[in-house]
Design a protein around this motif. Structure first.
Motif, PDB file in Angstrom:
ATOM      1  N   GLY A 307       0.800  -1.220   0.000  1.00  0.00           N
ATOM      2  CA  GLY A 307       0.000   0.000   0.000  1.00  0.00           C
ATOM      3  C   GLY A 307       0.830   1.265   0.000  1.00  0.00           C
ATOM      4  N   LYS A 308       2.078   1.196  -0.475  1.00  0.00           N
ATOM      5  CA  LYS A 308       2.971   2.348  -0.453  1.00  0.00           C
ATOM      6  C   LYS A 308       3.166   2.974  -1.833  1.00  0.00           C
ATOM      7  CE  LYS A 308       5.579   0.674   3.542  1.00  0.00           C
ATOM      8  NZ  LYS A 308       6.912   0.281   4.063  1.00  0.00           N
ATOM      9  N   LEU A 309       2.388   2.538  -2.817  1.00  0.00           N
ATOM     10  CA  LEU A 309       2.518   3.102  -4.157  1.00  0.00           C
ATOM     11  C   LEU A 309       1.698   4.389  -4.249  1.00  0.00           C
ATOM     12  CD1 LEU A 309       3.685   2.494  -7.040  1.00  0.00           C
ATOM     13  CD2 LEU A 309       1.404   1.654  -7.603  1.00  0.00           C
ATOM     14  N   PRO A 310       2.330   5.520  -4.521  1.00  0.00           N
ATOM     15  CA  PRO A 310       1.561   6.775  -4.594  1.00  0.00           C
ATOM     16  C   PRO A 310       0.695   6.822  -5.857  1.00  0.00           C
ATOM     17  CG  PRO A 310       3.857   7.161  -5.197  1.00  0.00           C
ATOM     18  CD  PRO A 310       3.771   5.728  -4.737  1.00  0.00           C
ATOM     19  N   LEU A 311      -0.553   7.218  -5.694  1.00  0.00           N
ATOM     20  CA  LEU A 311      -1.471   7.369  -6.819  1.00  0.00           C
ATOM     21  C   LEU A 311      -1.940   8.827  -6.896  1.00  0.00           C
ATOM     22  CD1 LEU A 311      -3.744   4.192  -6.489  1.00  0.00           C
ATOM     23  CD2 LEU A 311      -1.886   4.561  -8.109  1.00  0.00           C
ATOM     24  N   HIS A 312      -1.972   9.352  -8.103  1.00  0.00           N
ATOM     25  CA  HIS A 312      -2.451  10.710  -8.331  1.00  0.00           C
ATOM     26  C   HIS A 312      -3.875  10.609  -8.896  1.00  0.00           C
ATOM     27  CE1 HIS A 312       1.640  12.096  -7.592  1.00  0.00           C
ATOM     28  NE2 HIS A 312       2.066  11.179  -8.468  1.00  0.00           N
ATOM     29  N   LEU A 313      -4.830  10.504  -7.991  1.00  0.00           N
ATOM     30  CA  LEU A 313      -6.212  10.277  -8.388  1.00  0.00           C
ATOM     31  C   LEU A 313      -6.849  11.582  -8.848  1.00  0.00           C
ATOM     32  CD1 LEU A 313      -7.274   7.880  -5.497  1.00  0.00           C
ATOM     33  CD2 LEU A 313      -6.526   7.269  -7.791  1.00  0.00           C
ATOM     34  N   GLU A 315     -10.188  13.044 -11.896  1.00  0.00           N
ATOM     35  CA  GLU A 315     -11.194  12.680 -12.887  1.00  0.00           C
ATOM     36  C   GLU A 315     -10.505  12.514 -14.243  1.00  0.00           C
ATOM     37  OE1 GLU A 315     -15.394  14.427 -14.757  1.00  0.00           O
ATOM     38  OE2 GLU A 315     -14.192  15.613 -13.357  1.00  0.00           O
ATOM     39  N   ILE A 316     -10.662  11.347 -14.853  1.00  0.00           N
ATOM     40  CA  ILE A 316      -9.975  11.087 -16.117  1.00  0.00           C
ATOM     41  C   ILE A 316     -10.963  10.609 -17.173  1.00  0.00           C
ATOM     42  CG2 ILE A 316      -7.815  10.498 -14.948  1.00  0.00           C
ATOM     43  CD1 ILE A 316      -8.403   7.560 -15.621  1.00  0.00           C
ATOM     44  N   ASP A 317     -10.573  10.842 -18.419  1.00  0.00           N
ATOM     45  CA  ASP A 317     -11.350  10.409 -19.584  1.00  0.00           C
ATOM     46  C   ASP A 317     -10.745   9.101 -20.096  1.00  0.00           C
ATOM     47  OD1 ASP A 317     -12.753  10.052 -21.887  1.00  0.00           O
ATOM     48  OD2 ASP A 317     -12.069  11.884 -22.878  1.00  0.00           O
ATOM     49  N   LEU A 318     -11.499   8.011 -19.984  1.00  0.00           N
ATOM     50  CA  LEU A 318     -10.976   6.707 -20.383  1.00  0.00           C
ATOM     51  C   LEU A 318     -10.690   6.627 -21.881  1.00  0.00           C
ATOM     52  CD1 LEU A 318     -12.784   3.871 -18.389  1.00  0.00           C
ATOM     53  CD2 LEU A 318     -10.351   4.307 -18.589  1.00  0.00           C
ATOM     54  N   TYR A 352     -12.691   8.062 -11.461  1.00  0.00           N
ATOM     55  CA  TYR A 352     -11.743   8.709 -10.552  1.00  0.00           C
ATOM     56  C   TYR A 352     -10.560   7.766 -10.378  1.00  0.00           C
ATOM     57  CZ  TYR A 352     -10.225  11.588  -6.594  1.00  0.00           C
ATOM     58  OH  TYR A 352      -9.528  12.426  -5.750  1.00  0.00           O
ATOM     59  N   ALA A 353      -9.443   8.083 -11.047  1.00  0.00           N
ATOM     60  CA  ALA A 353      -8.316   7.153 -11.047  1.00  0.00           C
ATOM     61  C   ALA A 353      -7.042   7.904 -11.391  1.00  0.00           C
ATOM     62  CB  ALA A 353      -8.573   6.025 -12.050  1.00  0.00           C
ATOM     63  N   ASP A 354      -5.941   7.169 -11.447  1.00  0.00           N
ATOM     64  CA  ASP A 354      -4.643   7.701 -11.845  1.00  0.00           C
ATOM     65  C   ASP A 354      -4.481   7.447 -13.342  1.00  0.00           C
ATOM     66  OD1 ASP A 354      -1.854   7.911 -12.485  1.00  0.00           O
ATOM     67  OD2 ASP A 354      -1.364   7.724 -10.371  1.00  0.00           O
ATOM     68  N   GLY A 355      -4.404   8.510 -14.127  1.00  0.00           N
ATOM     69  CA  GLY A 355      -4.371   8.363 -15.574  1.00  0.00           C
ATOM     70  C   GLY A 355      -3.195   7.544 -16.074  1.00  0.00           C
ATOM     71  N   LEU A 356      -1.991   7.792 -15.533  1.00  0.00           N
ATOM     72  CA  LEU A 356      -0.806   7.056 -15.985  1.00  0.00           C
ATOM     73  C   LEU A 356      -0.899   5.578 -15.618  1.00  0.00           C
ATOM     74  CD1 LEU A 356       2.047   9.611 -15.156  1.00  0.00           C
ATOM     75  CD2 LEU A 356       1.070   9.055 -17.395  1.00  0.00           C
ATOM     76  N   LYS A 438      -7.047  -3.081  -8.287  1.00  0.00           N
ATOM     77  CA  LYS A 438      -7.560  -3.128  -6.916  1.00  0.00           C
ATOM     78  C   LYS A 438      -7.346  -1.802  -6.203  1.00  0.00           C
ATOM     79  CE  LYS A 438      -7.087  -5.774  -2.617  1.00  0.00           C
ATOM     80  NZ  LYS A 438      -6.345  -6.896  -1.965  1.00  0.00           N
ATOM     81  N   LEU A 439      -6.164  -1.183  -6.389  1.00  0.00           N
ATOM     82  CA  LEU A 439      -5.857   0.079  -5.725  1.00  0.00           C
ATOM     83  C   LEU A 439      -6.755   1.212  -6.197  1.00  0.00           C
ATOM     84  CD1 LEU A 439      -1.938   0.006  -5.668  1.00  0.00           C
ATOM     85  CD2 LEU A 439      -3.476  -0.177  -3.718  1.00  0.00           C
ATOM     86  N   GLN A 440      -7.350   1.063  -7.390  1.00  0.00           N
ATOM     87  CA  GLN A 440      -8.215   2.110  -7.937  1.00  0.00           C
ATOM     88  C   GLN A 440      -9.692   1.705  -7.874  1.00  0.00           C
ATOM     89  OE1 GLN A 440      -6.007   4.404 -11.314  1.00  0.00           O
ATOM     90  NE2 GLN A 440      -5.320   2.278 -11.483  1.00  0.00           N
ATOM     91  N   ASN A 441      -9.998   0.805  -6.898  1.00  0.00           N
ATOM     92  CA  ASN A 441     -11.387   0.410  -6.611  1.00  0.00           C
ATOM     93  C   ASN A 441     -12.057  -0.295  -7.785  1.00  0.00           C
ATOM     94  OD1 ASN A 441     -11.335   1.616  -3.976  1.00  0.00           O
ATOM     95  ND2 ASN A 441     -11.607   3.609  -4.946  1.00  0.00           N
TER      96      ASN A 441
END
Length: 468
Positions: A307-313, A315-318, A352-356, A438-441
């Motif tokens: 659980g130590k991976l940083p995420l830049h959450l 609003e993204i366009d899939l 709502y997620a990390d685009g990269l 999993k980390l992005q629900n």
């Protein structure tokens, strides 16, 4: 209440029985944990030190030394490498042995005599005790240094102390309950306890497939279930640990063998033409890159699982994310003569997620499809309902047998083990995808049919602004 009453006699009898069972049971469990963990740790670092010492052929390559320092972080152990003079040249985290310092002269003398050094080491700065195993490093029958693998034993002592306290409190509770039971109840209690005692003895002998029959839903049943769960967890831990080290050693051994062989060929000028020399250099570069990618994937996967991976959450366009992924993978698809389709839809809700990281997920799945598809197409489709957005990635590849599907997202798992180098990859791609989803629900499901292809379905909740 009379002292010679049946209640007192039964209570005393039950008390004696409980004490007779709990005392050896507690001793056995304590011995299981203390002996098991210490023995496993000792065997592990003995094996690791031997493998590492045999894999090192030179202490001049700083990248190799750095790789071992990074590897120590991933296996939660420390590594110290010294040269032939006993000077530290690599250190993964033992603060009292910084680079450039010299180790004890007796230790370096023992290493020169090809002796294995086992001792406890105390780091005054970290205030931690370690079990240390040191082995000499020889290259072409010449002593060039030594490697020490250190594992912290403080956590083992803390765990054993905690287990002892839990056993004591469990014994006190069992005694208090025993005082209120009747003779019939005492017999019913004695039988399952004796069965547990026999089961734990089998576990102590290494039979972790032993099961305790759970007949009730009371405290005794819970204890039986806990012992069964303990056996399962110990078995899983032992199996996973063995499999992990077997896999990582196998994956590292192949590129290291290539690096050593072709580097020796270049050093001894065992080539006929400049083209052959260039080919050797290219192979060395490819294997170094492969090993570097493996280490990076392991490091990233370890951070995800902790659980130590940083995420830049945000609003993204899939659609934009998938277009970028398709753009980056279409060349590989074209090289194999595959069609890569992306069916867009309009007015797709955001997530709502990390685009990269989302792009990394899609790229990994597309590249995986390309790797295992010889002809046909790869198709990406989007859809959504009231709550979720779905991504479907289908291919017409070789497919996956049903019995392999439950293990597909495990580390290093490959369906085609005999052809792993032909298809490439580190065996970690799908494990990384699973953790990122999993980390992005999100959720991921796979379905496949041998000879007809495979499809991955990902779902993510729709972004609902402040309600998210």
């Amino acid at each position: 209440m009379k002292w010679n009453s049946i209640v007192v006699k039964l209570g005393a009898s039950i008390l004696v029985i409980v004490l007779t069972i709990l005392l050896p049971l507690g001793f056995i469990i304590n011995e299981i944990f203390s002996g098991f963990y210490y023995s496993k740790m000792k065997d592990q670092i003995y094996d690791l030190s031997n493998r590492y010492a045999n894999s090192i052929t030179s202490l001049e390559d700083k990248n190799i030394l750095r790789m071992f320092e990074l590897l120590a972080d991933m296996i939660d152990q420390e590594i110290v490498i010294v040269d032939e003079q006993g000077i530290v040249v690599a250190n993964s985290g033992i603060t009292s042995l910084s680079k450039g310092e010299r180790i004890d002269a007796n230790d370096i003398s023992l290493l020169r005599r090809n002796s294995v050094i086992e001792k406890e080491y105390y780091d005054e700065i970290l205030d931690k005790r370690f079990l240390s195993v040191g082995r000499p490093i020889f290259a072409q029958n010449r002593f060039i240094g030594g490697i020490f693998v250190l594992a912290s034993i403080d956590e083992i002592h803390q765990s054993i102390h905690l287990i002892r306290n839990l056993i004591v409190w469990a014994g006190i509770g069992a005694i208090l309950l025993a005082l209120g039971f009747t003779f019939i109840v005492s017999r019913k209690l004695a039988n399952p306890l004796l069965e547990m005692e026999r089961a734990t003895r089998k576990m102590a002998e290494g039979d972790l497939n032993t099961k305790v029959l759970v007949e009730t839903k009371d405290e005794i049943g819970s204890l039986a279930k806990a012992i069964n769960d303990l056996a399962v967890e110990l078995y899983r831990y032992r199996s996973n640990q063995r499999e992990f080290f077997a896999n990582i050693s196998h994956e590292l051994r192949t590129p290291l063998t290539y690096l050593e062989g072709y580097a020796r060929a270049l050093k001894n000028q065992q080539y006929q033409t400049e083209d052959e020399k260039e080919m050797y250099i290219q192979i060395i570069e490819q294997e170094a890159n492969r090993m570097s990618k493996l280490v990076n994937d392991l490091f990233e996967l370890a951070k995800m699982e902790e659980g130590k991976l940083p995420l830049h959450l945000e609003e993204i366009d899939l659609i934009e994310v998938i277009e970028n992924a398709v753009l980056k993978t279409k060349v590989k698809a074209k090289e194999k003569g595959l069609q890569l389709y992306f069916h867009k839809i309009y007015q797709l809700p955001s997530i709502y997620a990390d685009g990269l990281r989302m792009e990394q997920i899609v790229i990994n799945l597309i590249e995986n499809a390309i790797r295992y598809t010889e002809k046909g197409f790869i198709k990406i489709e989007l859809s959504y309902d009231q709550d979720k957005v779905k991504i479907l990635i289908e291919d017409t590849g070789i497919g996956i047998p049903k019995e392999d599907l439950p293990f597909l997202f495990e580390r290093f798992y490959r369906v085609e083990k005999s052809r792993s180098r032909e298809f490439g990859g580190t065996g970690l791609g799908l494990a990384i995808v699973k953790q990122l989803v999993k980390l992005q629900n999100g959720t991921i499901h796979v379905s496949s049919e041998v000879g007809r292809g495979t499809s991955f379905e990902l779902t993510f909740p729709i972004y609902k602004g402040d309600a998210q």
